[in-house]
Design an enzyme around this catalytic site. Structure first.
Site, PDB file in Angstrom:
ATOM      1  CB  SER A  49      -0.890  -0.001   1.248  1.00  0.00           C
ATOM      2  OG  SER A  49      -0.067   0.146   2.398  1.00  0.00           O
ATOM      3  CG  ASP A  84      -3.422  -3.096  -2.029  1.00  0.00           C
ATOM      4  OD1 ASP A  84      -4.277  -3.321  -2.905  1.00  0.00           O
ATOM      5  OD2 ASP A  84      -3.624  -3.279  -0.806  1.00  0.00           O
ATOM      6  CG  HIS A  85      -6.331   0.143  -2.666  1.00  0.00           C
ATOM      7  ND1 HIS A  85      -7.591   0.225  -3.205  1.00  0.00           N
ATOM      8  CD2 HIS A  85      -6.316  -0.987  -1.935  1.00  0.00           C
ATOM      9  CE1 HIS A  85      -8.315  -0.809  -2.811  1.00  0.00           C
ATOM     10  NE2 HIS A  85      -7.559  -1.575  -2.050  1.00  0.00           N
ATOM     11  CG  HIS A 176     -10.238  -2.615   2.057  1.00  0.00           C
ATOM     12  ND1 HIS A 176     -10.705  -1.633   1.223  1.00  0.00           N
ATOM     13  CD2 HIS A 176      -9.507  -3.441   1.282  1.00  0.00           C
ATOM     14  CE1 HIS A 176     -10.269  -1.867  -0.007  1.00  0.00           C
ATOM     15  NE2 HIS A 176      -9.547  -2.958  -0.003  1.00  0.00           N
ATOM     16  N   GLY A 177     -10.696  -4.744   6.057  1.00  0.00           N
ATOM     17  CA  GLY A 177     -10.700  -4.833   7.520  1.00  0.00           C
ATOM     18  C   GLY A 177     -11.784  -5.781   8.012  1.00  0.00           C
ATOM     19  N   GLY A 206     -10.155  -9.695   1.743  1.00  0.00           N
ATOM     20  CA  GLY A 206     -10.245 -11.151   1.952  1.00  0.00           C
ATOM     21  C   GLY A 206     -10.424 -11.563   3.404  1.00  0.00           C
ATOM     22  CG  ASN A 226      -6.118  -7.837  -2.853  1.00  0.00           C
ATOM     23  OD1 ASN A 226      -5.724  -8.658  -3.677  1.00  0.00           O
ATOM     24  ND2 ASN A 226      -6.242  -6.550  -3.130  1.00  0.00           N
ATOM     25  CG  ASN A 228      -3.136  -5.711   5.103  1.00  0.00           C
ATOM     26  OD1 ASN A 228      -2.118  -6.150   5.616  1.00  0.00           O
ATOM     27  ND2 ASN A 228      -3.462  -4.429   5.148  1.00  0.00           N
TER      28      ASN A 228
HETATM   29  P1  13P Z   1      -8.226  -7.050   4.295  1.00  0.00           P
HETATM   30  O1  13P Z   1      -7.377  -6.168   5.135  1.00  0.00           O
HETATM   31  O2  13P Z   1      -9.675  -6.965   4.636  1.00  0.00           O
HETATM   32  O3  13P Z   1      -7.742  -8.457   4.268  1.00  0.00           O
HETATM   33  O4  13P Z   1      -8.146  -6.490   2.795  1.00  0.00           O
HETATM   34  C1  13P Z   1      -6.927  -6.408   2.144  1.00  0.00           C
HETATM   35  C2  13P Z   1      -7.077  -5.724   0.832  1.00  0.00           C
HETATM   36  O5  13P Z   1      -8.093  -5.799   0.190  1.00  0.00           O
HETATM   37  C3  13P Z   1      -5.923  -4.969   0.333  1.00  0.00           C
HETATM   38  O6  13P Z   1      -6.204  -4.339  -0.867  1.00  0.00           O
END
Ligand code: 13P
Length: 284
Positions: A49, A84-85, A176-177, A206, A226, A228
């Protein structure tokens, strides 16, 4: 072997499995992820990121770390280094110029035509440089957002046709999260977008998606997932459990979460079906 995501994700789409993007935060995580994916003979995408890039010392530093670790650890699986993004053409360019093999341009906060214009610029810059591009339609938000917004099929078609991106991340109900309540993925929309675009689709957010939903997503055309937050939780929980006042060497502190992080990576690789797929990809 540092590669872009083209062959990696096309093989995944054809073979009905998905490749994980694991986000990296420091040298140790990069090493743990590479080692575990190599042990499982799985291709992997290392996601970076903009925040992580700042933290780790910039895109060139990250490229050097990843490239040198691949060499030092004798990593032979396909590894993609992916922004990423990326929030602008300039950020994507910086990552590409530093050696990243793939970028995501996320201009999904703009209206469609502006998103298309920004994405086109990134695609045009990346094409001559053998770098793949992921774009986003709709908006994958966080659990703080109100309501769920699913990408429109015809927006995806227009976006793909006009930009020529390699992979599409449509908003399909993931966030996300951590989730507040249940993840509400729209599988019908996912399948429709996959059939009409016929390119590998990406599922962001994910973490917290049930295993059965992950499997169904892959059946509906998702080739990259993805992850994280789940890695962060696994690593930090192990650390909190094991740390005590006798441990002060930073190398030993970071290592406390190694097994938990590797276990999380291994479980995802097995779930996504990419275990053992590295050779197939190398031989194509
Ligand atoms: P999470 O943090 O929900 O797993 O998402 C990660 C993500 O999509 C990074 O682009």
């Amino acid at each position: 072997m540092l590669v872009n995501m083209k062959r990696m994700l096309e093989s995944a789409k054809d073979g009905k499995y998905a490749v994980a993007q694991f986000n990296i935060n420091n040298l140790e995580w990069t090493r743990f992820i590479l080692e575990e994916c190599q042990s499982n003979n799985s291709p992997v995408i290392l996601g970076v990121s903009e925040g992580a890039a700042k933290y780790m010392g910039g895109y060139k530093t990250i490229y050097d770390i990843v490239n040198d670790l691949i060499d030092y650890l004798h990593i032979t699986i396909p590894v993609a280094l992916h922004l990423d993004h990326g929030s602008s053409f300039e950020v994507c360019k910086e990552a590409i110029d530093s050696g990243f093999t793939s970028v995501m341009i996320d201009a999904s906060m703009y209206e469609l035509n502006e998103n298309i214009e920004i994405t086109k610029k990134v695609v045009s810059y990346s094409k001559d440089r053998d770098v793949t591009v992921e774009g986003e339609i709709g908006h994958v938000g966080s659990n703080m957002d109100q309501g769920i917004m699913y990408a429109e099929v015809m927006d995806c078609v227009k976006y793909l046709k006009e930009t020529g991106i390699d992979f599409l991340a449509p908003a399909l109900g993931s966030v996300h999260g951590l989730y507040k309540g249940e993840p509400k993925l729209n599988f019908d929309r996912m399948l429709e977008i996959s059939k009409i675009t016929n390119i590998p689709l990406v599922l962001h957010g994910g973490t917290g998606i049930y295993d059965s939903q992950i499997k169904k997503s892959i059946e509906c055309g998702i080739s990259k997932i993805n992850i994280n937050t789940e890695l962060q939780i696994a690593w930090s929980n192990a650390l909190k459990e094991k740390i005590n006042s006798d441990i002060y060497d930073p190398r030993k502190i970071i290592k406390l979460g190694e097994d938990a992080l590797k276990e999380c990576v291994r479980n995802k690789i097995i779930l996504l079906g990419s275990k053992g797929k590295a050779n197939t990809q190398n031989n194509i």
